[in-house]
Design an enzyme around this catalytic site. Sequence first.
Site, mmCIF file in Angstrom:
data_model
loop_
_atom_site.group_PDB
_atom_site.id
_atom_site.type_symbol
_atom_site.label_atom_id
_atom_site.label_comp_id
_atom_site.label_asym_id
_atom_site.label_seq_id
_atom_site.Cartn_x
_atom_site.Cartn_y
_atom_site.Cartn_z
ATOM 1 N N CYS A 105 0.826 -1.214 0.000
ATOM 2 C CA CYS A 105 0.000 0.000 0.000
ATOM 3 C C CYS A 105 0.856 1.259 0.000
ATOM 4 O O CYS A 105 0.711 2.126 -0.858
ATOM 5 C CB CYS A 105 -0.930 0.020 1.219
ATOM 6 N N HIS A 106 1.773 1.365 0.988
ATOM 7 C CA HIS A 106 2.523 2.616 1.110
ATOM 8 C C HIS A 106 4.020 2.369 1.277
ATOM 9 O O HIS A 106 4.742 3.249 1.724
ATOM 10 C CB HIS A 106 1.976 3.444 2.269
ATOM 11 N N GLY A 107 4.462 1.139 0.977
ATOM 12 C CA GLY A 107 5.893 0.886 0.891
ATOM 13 C C GLY A 107 6.636 0.744 2.197
ATOM 14 O O GLY A 107 7.819 1.061 2.262
#
Lengths: 202, 427, 292
Positions: free
Chosen positions: A166-168
């Site tokens: 999703c956001h690394g």
Amino acid sequence: MSYTYPTTVPESASDPDPSDPHYQPSRRDFFVIATGAFAAVGAVAFVWPFVDQMNPDASALALASIEVDVSAMEPGQSITVVWRGKPVFIRYRTDEEIAAAKDTQLSELKDPVARNDNLEAGAPATDENRAAAGHEAFLVMVGICTHLGCVPLGEAGDYNGWFCPCHGSVYDTAGRIRHGPAPENLLVPPLTFADDTTIKIG
Amino acid sequence: MQGTSEYTPRTGIERWIDKRMPLPRLMYDSFVSYPIPRNLNYAYAFGGILSVMLISQILTGVVLAMHYAANSEIAFTSVEHIMRDVNYGWLLRYLHMNGSSMFFLAVYVHIFRGLYYGSYKSPREIQWLLGVVLFLLMMATAFMGYVLPWGQMSFWAATVITNLFSAIPLVGDAIRTWLWGGFSVGDPTLNRFFSLHYLLPFMIAGVVILHVWAFHVTGQTNPTGVEPKSRRDVVPFTPHATMKDAVALVAFFLVFAWFVFYMPNYLGHPDNYVEANPLVTPPHIVPEWYFLPFYAILRAIPSKLGGVIALGLSVVVLFLVPWLDTSKVLSAAYRPLYRIFFWVFVVVCIGLGYIGAMPPEGGYIIAGQLLTAYYFIHFFIILPLLGFIETPKPRPASITEAVLGRPDEPGEPATPAGATAMPERRG
Amino acid sequence: MLKLITQLSAAGALVLASFAMASAAEEALPHFPLKEPEEVDWSFSGPFGTYDQQQLQRGFQVYREICSACHSLNLVPFRALGWEGGPHFSEEEVKALAAEYTVTDGPDDTGEMFERPGAPYDYFPAPFPNAKAAAYANGGAAPPDLSVIAQGRGVERGFPTFITDIFTTYQEGGPDYIHALLTGYEDPPEGEDVRPGQYYNPHYAYAAALAMPPPLFDDAITYAQNEDEDPNNDVPQTVDQYSKDVAAFLMWAAEPHMEARKSMGFTVLAFLLILTALTYYTKRRVWSDVEH
């Protein structure tokens, strides 16, 4: 006839001006305040059931633990089980993974706290404190990224641990956050080994 | 009674809001400075009680809907889940289910108060019509809510009431199938009833606003039936009416709490704790108590269409009351004959309720038919006739005169009736 | 005028009463049950009633050893047996009790259902897999689930009892009925035809006879309570006692939070009484200078 008609808005005691320096609370004020306060207490008490009904109910609280048979697992293998509606990762780690995790200094960690429900709140995030007690090859964690709740991918990312798509956020082989937006290490749920090959979660 | 506003914004924020959206002004003029007759008795408190009950029902209903499942497979179990596992679920559910009974108890007192004091007469006809609309909406809401627990009574009430529509010639069967969404009461029926049961209370709330608006235009009636003439005839809504309504409300809550905590199932029926079974009808099906008089009227007519028409007419007749009553005198206190017939009518309605709860056999059938006949005679013959044959008692010149028991001697300049709102006293 | 009103009301009441009597005289259909249930003196009746924990434990034993052979208790989880205001077994006892049952769980990793010992969060397993199997095994009549039976049964109270009930807070129609039914089996009167597989019971709500054979007899089970060392807490092992105990247990099963309800009710009513007095007094003060 000295009769005086009632005025429509009662004066005198009814509407004293509190800013008047000679103002003194009358008996009526006392009763008005007492009545209002009493009613307010009742109203607040009445609100509580409406709030509390949204909390987990008795049946949700009762479904607390699961048992997982890990006898068929091989080193390097992962399984995901469901506990309280959430994914739980169980990884049988390889020796290289354990070694890599052990070599990491606490100072290198973004979150130096173990985040292990089986330990005290402030325990350091050493590999020993992350792995299952007495079974250091087994790593059991709630598979929910501590950033915003996505499920990270296994054997991925810079440390070959977990990587959240999703956001690394990047986690190492002990499930500790190394970089990315997530603030904390992946949570280790309450667990015990019922016997050598059965893990009880919850 | 639409006078000039008495609201004076005191702080900067109040002035800022007042220039843009004068809601505080509206509330102040409606519920603080609004003049009410000084001689209102406790029968006039039930409007306020009904508003609070509506809010209570919406609040408990919304939270119950968070746990309820409108699916015929699990509806019954989900209600029991609320009763057993949800935190305070039993309390919320008992509040909601007894709340509907309390709602109807209050609305019946409210309606009979209106009938007694002639609250439907000119210029308050629209006020009354809106009230009857509210009553109809309440009946629909209560009926659909009763279906949701999916017990035996729920299921068979749904079956019987929807079958009423099949009495309509030509299109009746099609309407019934359309209401069911199938060929019998089933899952689609339960789902649409749940949806409508959630929707209707907000429509009720909307009509309540119109109902309250209407009485703020015409002013309230009062036990003398004489309109306020001077400022001494009225008192400001707050604190006078507010406190009186509060006393009535708290006392009403005592009764409500008695039922909720000590006999929550008294007003229900044991059969509704038996899960719906489309193959077995309970031996004796009855509606909730508040529908019993209408149920008795339905059963009094030995014809399907006739029964349905009588049932419909028994409610619709309320719409006609403002024009059926030919007397110009509002209050029954000054109508010696109407007063007697009013109380006879009350007894007849209670009697119909009793008959409605009894099995349809033997003497109950005849008694039900007689009482039904009287119900309609009251509206269609007695009400119109009384206006012509009755000699009303002399009415007081003003409310104040009635209160003081002697002629009103204006001791201070009376403000015109059009501007009776109270001036602000505080400097 | 008031006198006239009272007279008229009295007349109306008389008319109604006469109709009621007329109907009683010419009843066409028999009304079931043939006999009204007797009112048992329950520990949980009235505004201050509480369940008798020992009685609930005994009633549970009756359910477990006798009723559960045919009747399910689908809505009651084992964990509820440990709740306060109920049988209130200890956590260990609940676990042990649950483990005595076998529950079906699954599917497992191979897609098969499997059996395991019960845990507190499980629900009482039903004796039959579904209603049709239950009906087939019981001569066509499926034994009803007992979870809410104590609220789902009750004999109409009639006039004037239904009015006095409001003040006595009578809510025990269910357990009274269960007790009456279980103790009410008797030989049918002369001329009463009872079909094979049916058992005459004038307390049965729907007919003169029912498909359930008399389930209890004296000394059918030995109460755990009677097996301990203390002879002071021994209870008789009679049909009457078994019936009372199991009826109390089923009342609890139907309404496990009754004690919480009644104790909260006392607080709420006391609060409202004080608030009534306070608001009334405040209202009097507000209206004191306005004649009305």
